[in-house]
Design an enzyme around this catalytic site. Structure first.
Site, short mmCIF file in Angstrom:
data_model
loop_
_atom_site.label_atom_id
_atom_site.label_comp_id
_atom_site.label_asym_id
_atom_site.label_seq_id
_atom_site.Cartn_x
_atom_site.Cartn_y
_atom_site.Cartn_z
N TYR A 274 1.00 0.80 -7.66
CA TYR A 274 0.75 1.29 -6.43
C TYR A 274 -0.57 1.97 -6.39
CZ TYR A 274 1.75 2.03 -1.41
OH TYR A 274 1.81 2.07 0.26
N TYR B 217 -3.71 -4.04 1.79
CA TYR B 217 -2.82 -2.75 1.69
C TYR B 217 -1.62 -3.17 2.60
CZ TYR B 217 -0.28 1.76 2.61
OH TYR B 217 0.44 2.67 2.80
#
Lengths: 392, 140
Positions: free
Chosen positions: A295, A346
């Site tokens: 991430y 995102y």
């Protein structure tokens, strides 16, 4: 007893990618429906088979309204991982796997959308008076610490102090990620990026520059989880959930916003606790991981996760990313082969799990040859955060 | 006008008010377990070390040290657009091991701030009963 290899990711579906605010007027349920249609088509599952609902990050779409709106007749299981941001992504998939292993549900949809209203940008989520003024934010907000990038910049600054990590190491992460994005036609950031471009980009919160920060987007996804037995009869090669871990150590707790993690773990991503449990459940180690989807809300957190997950020793993450260390071909470890949050899109970590699935199906645009085991992580932040090990 | 005045509001509850009430008296007090003596911050109902719910608010001296820091160049909110660049520091104290507070260093250029920099407390009265613990670079 564990959930190891009991369940599979049988289908994935992502919405089209939008810029922040693009889908606010459309709303989240139509976007979940769009992603679900794609996941059903991908998997060959009938929507009436879905009977479980897992989400995270304070998702407002409670199954009591969502299921009927999607034409799904049964709600046999539902759960929401605590916390905001992207920490719960992998935990929601682990909840799905646990529910199926325990016999609580047959087919679980993990779902999340972002349809950001104009007044509530994530990037300022700790700042606005209406949303974030409370007894806990009093300890940082009056001092101007009001945005995720600012909190993380201080954690990374300490790492630089302790280990000599540099801004150029951050650039290596940004450039490798952009290199992968440029091979992925769906990625939003297609312009070439060099180490020098990174070094010349404006500072946001020192040491983080513009290209160290992820995009903010609208969109969403659905991940369909079912039993390994059922998955073998479906449209796609099964992707086995080897292990899931969710939470963290209590001494990390709210370390992002409190900045009070113990000295031993302050300059980390707070994932070492998860890594240990994840590898133990899967019965593998970092040397067995072929591709890592880490991430990347901020480039520096990739470096800290490389250390937390044991791909290198503590303090050596900078050296690990040097000279294209994260590239899909010729790197030390292929990382974020889709282009990540930094350069693809995102969507609160869903795309990292989806890319892990692509790698294990052999369909990535930066395919790691013979990839058998993939690590996917959710966002380092206040707890809980989470991660998954998947295999083909 | 003081630094970041648009953000200078407080919302204390029963856990945090001893900290802010002390600030109004120009005292920096941090929560400490009354049984095992471990410091903790921000305030918590129980002690992470021994689970005791008995606490006390220990007076901390005015000298601190930068544990980590950032300089913020991009304003996350329009209300701080005129304030950038400004620094934020995490401050540790020799007499409160295990507890750090978030603050700012006043009258300092970005390049002056580094990990380990010695600081001295400076009380910043922002009006309306809001008194914030801020710092200046310690004079040798």
């Amino acid at each position: 007893m564990s959930l190891k290899d009991q369940t599979c990711i049988a289908g994935v579906g992502l919405t089209d990618y939008g810029r922040r605010g693009d889908f606010f007027e459309i709303g989240s349920v139509p976007k979940i429906a769009e992603a679900l249609d794609r996941a059903l088509e991908d998997s060959g599952i009938d929507r009436r088979e879905i009977d479980g609902f897992c989400s995270y990050s304070v998702d407002p779409n409670d199954p009591s309204r969502l299921a009927p709106a999607l034409g799904i007749p049964n709600i046999n299981y539902s759960s929401l991982v605590f916390g905001g941001g992207g920490g719960g992504t992998c935990g929601a998939v682990a909840n799905a796997a646990a529910a199926i292993t325990a016999g609580l549900a047959e087919v679980v949809m993990v779902y999340k959308t972002i349809t950001q209203p104009p007044h509530a940008r994530f990037g300022a989520s700790y700042g606005s008076a209406q949303l974030a003024a409370n007894p806990l934010t009093d300890f940082h907000r009056p001092f101007g610490l009001i945005s995720p990038v600012q909190f993380f910049s201080m954690i990374f600054r300490r790492h630089m102090h302790l280990y000599g990590t540099t801004s150029r190491h951050l650039a290596e992460v940004a450039v490798a990620t952009r290199t992968h994005a440029r091979r992925n036609p769906k990625a939003l950031m297609q312009a070439p990026l060099t180490l020098e471009d990174h070094q010349e980009s404006r500072l946001i919160a020192d040491p983080f520059r513009l290209f160290d920060c992820c995009q903010e987007n609208d969109g969403g996804g659905v991940i369909l989880v079912t039993s390994a037995e059922r998955a073998r009869d479906l449209a796609q090669p099964p992707v086995y959930i080897m292990a899931g871990a969710q939470g963290g150590s209590a001494e990390w707790g709210q370390a992002l916003t409190s900045q009070n993690a113990s000295d031993e773990i302050y300059a980390t991503a707070g994932h070492a606790h998860l890594a240990k449990r994840l590898y133990a459940m899967a019965g593998v180690g970092p040397e067995d991981v072929d591709v890592a989807l880490l991430y990347d809300h901020f480039s520096g957190l990739v470096i800290l996760q490389l250390e937390d997950y044991g791909f290198c020793e503590r303090g050596e993450g900078g050296a690990f990313v040097e000279d294209g260390g994260l590239l899909w071909e010729g790197g030390r470890l292929p990382v974020n082969t889709h282009g990540g949050n930094l350069s693809e899109v995102y969507l609160l970590g869903l795309t990292h799990i989806v890319e892990a699935v692509r790698q294990l199906r052999g369909t990535s645009t930066s395919q790691v040859e013979g990839a058998e085991i993939a690590l996917a992580t959710a966002g380092p932040a206040n707890l809980p955060t989470s991660s998954l090990l998947l295999r083909r | 006008m003081s630094l970041l005045s648009e953000l200078a509001s407080l919302h204390p509850d029963s856990l945090s008010s001893p900290f802010w009430d002390a600030c109004k008296k120009r005292e920096l007090r941090l929560q400490r377990c009354a049984d095992c003596g471990a410091f903790r911050h921000p305030p918590l109902a129980g002690c992470p070390s021994c689970a005791s719910t008995r606490d006390e608010w220990a007076l901390v001296g005015g000298r601190g040290r930068v544990y980590s820091h950032t300089t913020i160049y991009h304003p996350a909110l329009p209300t701080v657009a005129d304030e950038v660049p400004y620094n934020v520091v995490v401050v540790e104290f020799d007499d409160a091991p295990g507890a750090r507070i978030i603050s700012n260093v006043l009258d300092a250029e970005p390049e002056e701030i580094h990990v380990g920099l010695e600081l001295e407390l400076h009380w910043d009265d922002c009006g309306d009963g809001v008194v914030l613990p801020r710092f200046k670079i310690a004079q040798k």
